[in-house]
Design a protein around this motif. Structure first.
Motif, short mmCIF file in Angstrom:
data_model
loop_
_atom_site.label_atom_id
_atom_site.label_comp_id
_atom_site.label_asym_id
_atom_site.label_seq_id
_atom_site.Cartn_x
_atom_site.Cartn_y
_atom_site.Cartn_z
N ALA A 34 20.34 -17.59 4.99
CA ALA A 34 20.99 -16.65 4.83
C ALA A 34 19.69 -15.40 4.96
CB ALA A 34 21.73 -15.57 3.61
N ASN A 35 18.76 -15.93 4.88
CA ASN A 35 17.47 -15.41 4.72
C ASN A 35 16.28 -15.56 4.72
OD1 ASN A 35 15.75 -13.38 4.26
ND2 ASN A 35 16.05 -12.75 2.42
N PRO A 36 16.20 -15.99 6.29
CA PRO A 36 15.19 -17.03 6.46
C PRO A 36 13.60 -16.27 6.67
CG PRO A 36 15.97 -16.09 9.07
CD PRO A 36 17.15 -15.10 7.94
N PRO A 37 12.62 -17.29 6.29
CA PRO A 37 11.87 -16.70 5.93
C PRO A 37 10.95 -16.19 7.78
CG PRO A 37 10.67 -19.01 6.21
CD PRO A 37 12.29 -18.68 6.44
N SER A 38 10.12 -14.47 7.21
CA SER A 38 9.97 -13.89 8.14
C SER A 38 8.30 -14.20 8.34
CB SER A 38 9.35 -12.75 7.78
OG SER A 38 8.98 -11.81 6.44
N ASN A 39 8.12 -14.08 9.50
CA ASN A 39 6.71 -13.96 10.74
C ASN A 39 5.70 -12.83 10.18
OD1 ASN A 39 7.25 -16.57 11.14
ND2 ASN A 39 7.74 -16.33 13.46
N LYS A 40 6.02 -12.06 9.19
CA LYS A 40 5.18 -11.28 9.22
C LYS A 40 4.13 -11.25 7.80
CE LYS A 40 7.39 -7.99 7.22
NZ LYS A 40 8.63 -6.71 6.66
N ALA A 41 2.92 -10.55 8.60
CA ALA A 41 1.87 -10.67 7.92
C ALA A 41 2.47 -9.56 5.67
CB ALA A 41 0.86 -10.10 7.78
N PRO A 42 2.24 -10.81 4.40
CA PRO A 42 2.27 -10.51 3.40
C PRO A 42 0.81 -8.99 2.95
CG PRO A 42 0.68 -12.26 3.34
CD PRO A 42 1.08 -12.41 5.04
N THR A 43 2.12 -8.02 2.81
CA THR A 43 1.34 -7.22 2.99
C THR A 43 0.76 -6.44 0.90
OG1 THR A 43 2.89 -5.31 1.56
CG2 THR A 43 2.89 -5.33 3.87
N ILE A 44 -0.36 -6.01 1.42
CA ILE A 44 -1.03 -6.42 -0.28
C ILE A 44 -1.23 -5.17 -1.13
CG2 ILE A 44 -3.68 -6.71 -1.18
CD1 ILE A 44 -4.90 -8.26 0.74
N PRO A 45 -0.61 -5.00 -1.74
CA PRO A 45 -0.13 -3.51 -2.57
C PRO A 45 -1.56 -2.93 -3.26
CG PRO A 45 0.36 -5.48 -4.36
CD PRO A 45 0.06 -5.53 -2.66
N SER A 46 -1.80 -1.34 -3.31
CA SER A 46 -2.14 -0.78 -3.76
C SER A 46 -2.12 -0.56 -5.28
CB SER A 46 -2.74 1.01 -2.48
OG SER A 46 -1.11 1.27 -2.63
N THR A 47 -3.12 -1.22 -5.51
CA THR A 47 -3.28 -0.86 -7.13
C THR A 47 -4.36 0.73 -7.69
OG1 THR A 47 -4.59 -2.26 -7.12
CG2 THR A 47 -2.29 -2.58 -7.66
N THR A 48 -4.21 0.81 -8.23
CA THR A 48 -4.65 1.93 -8.81
C THR A 48 -4.57 2.03 -10.31
OG1 THR A 48 -2.82 3.75 -9.45
CG2 THR A 48 -4.09 3.89 -7.24
N PRO A 49 -5.86 2.71 -10.90
CA PRO A 49 -5.99 2.02 -11.98
C PRO A 49 -5.88 2.97 -13.27
CG PRO A 49 -8.06 3.24 -11.23
CD PRO A 49 -7.18 2.58 -10.15
N TRP A 50 -4.89 2.84 -14.17
CA TRP A 50 -3.87 3.60 -15.31
C TRP A 50 -5.18 4.39 -16.21
CZ3 TRP A 50 1.25 5.09 -15.43
CH2 TRP A 50 1.15 6.36 -16.46
N THR A 51 -4.81 5.77 -15.99
CA THR A 51 -5.77 6.45 -17.47
C THR A 51 -5.23 6.71 -18.47
OG1 THR A 51 -4.51 8.54 -15.98
CG2 THR A 51 -6.58 7.47 -15.04
N TRP A 52 -5.39 6.70 -19.37
CA TRP A 52 -4.84 5.81 -20.47
C TRP A 52 -5.08 7.68 -21.17
CZ3 TRP A 52 -1.38 2.90 -21.65
CH2 TRP A 52 -1.73 1.34 -20.85
N PRO A 53 -4.69 7.71 -21.81
CA PRO A 53 -4.55 9.49 -22.87
C PRO A 53 -5.22 9.54 -23.55
CG PRO A 53 -2.35 8.69 -23.09
CD PRO A 53 -3.14 7.77 -21.91
N TRP A 54 -6.13 7.90 -24.36
CA TRP A 54 -6.69 7.57 -25.65
C TRP A 54 -7.72 7.37 -25.50
CZ3 TRP A 54 -2.32 5.59 -24.91
CH2 TRP A 54 -2.36 3.94 -24.87
N THR A 55 -8.40 7.43 -23.62
CA THR A 55 -9.16 7.41 -23.70
C THR A 55 -10.35 8.49 -23.26
OG1 THR A 55 -8.61 6.56 -21.37
CG2 THR A 55 -9.35 4.32 -23.37
#
Length: 55
Positions: A34-55
């Motif tokens: 029902a959901n054949p694989p696509s030929n699209k290139a995988p997207t790399i998620p953009s990750t941003t570092p989390w700023t912790w309030p206690w540092t």
């Protein structure tokens, strides 16, 4: 002990596995997915570092 006697159930188990392997499984495998694989290139998620309030 009757649980150790494979006589009545071994034949039933073998017939059911043969039926599944030789008859049912090829029919199921012919369906199109029902959901054949696509030929699209995988997207790399953009990750941003989390700023912790206690540092």
């Amino acid at each position: 002990m009757p649980q150790l006697n494979p006589n009545p159930w071994l034949f039933t188990m073998l017939i059911s596995w043969l039926t599944y392997s030789l008859i049912i499984q090829p029919k199921i495998l012919t369906f199109v997915t029902a959901n054949p694989p696509s030929n699209k290139a995988p997207t790399i998620p953009s990750t941003t570092p989390w700023t912790w309030p206690w540092t």
